[in-house]
Design a protein around this motif. Sequence first.
Motif, short mmCIF file in Angstrom:
data_model
loop_
_atom_site.label_atom_id
_atom_site.label_comp_id
_atom_site.label_asym_id
_atom_site.label_seq_id
_atom_site.Cartn_x
_atom_site.Cartn_y
_atom_site.Cartn_z
N LEU A 77 1.00 -1.43 -0.08
CA LEU A 77 0.03 -0.01 -0.10
C LEU A 77 0.89 1.33 -0.16
N HIS A 78 2.01 1.21 0.92
CA HIS A 78 2.84 2.28 0.68
C HIS A 78 3.57 2.62 -0.56
N THR A 79 3.92 1.47 -1.18
CA THR A 79 4.50 1.82 -2.43
C THR A 79 3.72 2.08 -3.54
N LEU A 80 2.23 1.74 -3.52
CA LEU A 80 1.39 2.28 -4.27
C LEU A 80 1.09 3.55 -4.48
N THR A 81 1.03 4.04 -3.19
CA THR A 81 1.17 5.58 -2.91
C THR A 81 2.19 6.45 -3.61
N LEU A 82 3.49 5.75 -3.20
CA LEU A 82 4.51 6.47 -3.92
C LEU A 82 4.46 6.49 -5.33
N LYS A 83 3.83 5.58 -5.95
CA LYS A 83 3.75 5.45 -7.46
C LYS A 83 2.40 6.06 -7.84
N GLY A 84 1.82 6.96 -7.04
CA GLY A 84 0.84 7.92 -7.51
C GLY A 84 -0.61 7.36 -7.49
N TYR A 85 -0.77 6.24 -6.73
CA TYR A 85 -2.09 5.88 -6.92
C TYR A 85 -2.84 6.25 -5.43
N ASN A 143 -13.33 -2.90 -17.83
CA ASN A 143 -11.93 -2.86 -18.73
C ASN A 143 -10.84 -2.45 -17.67
N MET A 144 -10.59 -2.65 -16.46
CA MET A 144 -9.62 -2.28 -15.50
C MET A 144 -8.66 -3.58 -15.39
N LYS A 145 -7.27 -3.21 -15.28
CA LYS A 145 -6.21 -4.19 -15.06
C LYS A 145 -6.59 -4.74 -13.59
N GLY A 146 -6.46 -6.08 -13.31
CA GLY A 146 -6.66 -6.72 -12.48
C GLY A 146 -5.74 -7.84 -12.00
N PHE A 147 -5.49 -7.58 -10.59
CA PHE A 147 -4.45 -8.78 -10.16
C PHE A 147 -5.01 -9.60 -9.23
N GLY A 156 -9.95 -9.65 -20.84
CA GLY A 156 -9.43 -8.70 -19.65
C GLY A 156 -8.00 -8.56 -19.52
N ASP A 157 -7.62 -7.74 -18.81
CA ASP A 157 -6.30 -7.76 -18.39
C ASP A 157 -5.85 -8.23 -17.13
N ILE A 158 -6.08 -9.35 -16.78
CA ILE A 158 -5.96 -9.97 -15.43
C ILE A 158 -4.72 -10.59 -15.26
N THR A 159 -3.74 -10.47 -14.23
CA THR A 159 -2.67 -11.14 -13.98
C THR A 159 -2.74 -11.79 -12.64
N GLN A 160 -2.40 -13.11 -12.84
CA GLN A 160 -2.66 -13.86 -11.36
C GLN A 160 -1.04 -13.76 -10.81
N VAL A 161 -1.33 -13.53 -9.60
CA VAL A 161 -0.02 -13.47 -8.65
C VAL A 161 -0.28 -14.18 -7.58
N GLU A 221 3.78 -9.53 -4.99
CA GLU A 221 4.08 -9.87 -6.16
C GLU A 221 3.65 -8.90 -7.24
N VAL A 222 2.28 -8.26 -6.68
CA VAL A 222 1.63 -7.56 -7.48
C VAL A 222 2.61 -6.30 -8.09
N MET A 223 3.50 -5.84 -7.02
CA MET A 223 4.41 -4.58 -7.34
C MET A 223 5.49 -5.07 -8.51
N MET A 224 5.70 -6.03 -9.00
CA MET A 224 6.48 -6.61 -9.96
C MET A 224 5.72 -6.04 -11.41
N PHE A 225 4.46 -5.89 -11.35
CA PHE A 225 3.77 -5.35 -12.74
C PHE A 225 3.27 -3.98 -12.44
N ILE A 226 3.33 -3.30 -11.58
CA ILE A 226 3.02 -1.84 -11.37
C ILE A 226 4.24 -1.02 -11.53
N PRO A 227 4.01 -0.36 -12.83
CA PRO A 227 5.32 0.63 -13.20
C PRO A 227 5.37 1.90 -12.22
#
Length: 171
Positions: free
Chosen positions: A37-45, A140-144, A155-160, A165-171
């Motif tokens: 969650l901290h990393t997601l906020t740093l990435k602007g989410y 039509n959202m990216k899903g993890f 759809g754009d669904i990634t299994q983790v 592991e989600v953070m490997m796919f979030i730019p």
Amino acid sequence: MKVAFLDRDGTIIEDYSDEVWTSVTAPVFIPEAINVLHTLTLKGYDIIIVTNQYLIEEAYITQAQYEQITEKMLQKLEEKGICVLDIFYCPHRRDAGCSCLKPRKGLIMQAVDKYPQINLNTSVMIGDSDADMLLAQSLNMKGFGIGIGKEYKEGDITQVSSIKEVMMFIP
């Protein structure tokens, strides 16, 4: 505005069988969830939690129990410097036919109505259930999908295997 929509139970905090929830009084965080969650906020989410809480109307927990667990979760996240923009939840019975029980779109549409600047094209859905991924697909959202073990043909669904592991796919 890009948002990371996250399921609560089984994604951020531990999930239990319906009967066990009756005695739960405090959240237990999934390993690495706070860091993600901290990393997601740093990435602007911005962080918005969308959660099915049929346990309320099905009388496994009370509204007060839900609020107590949620308050403790938010307090812990705030202590770690994580701001949750909002939480949208469905308290309805699974057989109620409401529009907000995931995988229906109601919870995210409530968020979009409240925050019209949300761009679903740049937002993501992170959850541990088929309902979470079907919701992502329907918008039509990216899903993890954490530990779901099901392949999605559309759809754009990634299994983790974990939230980390989600953070490997979030730019």
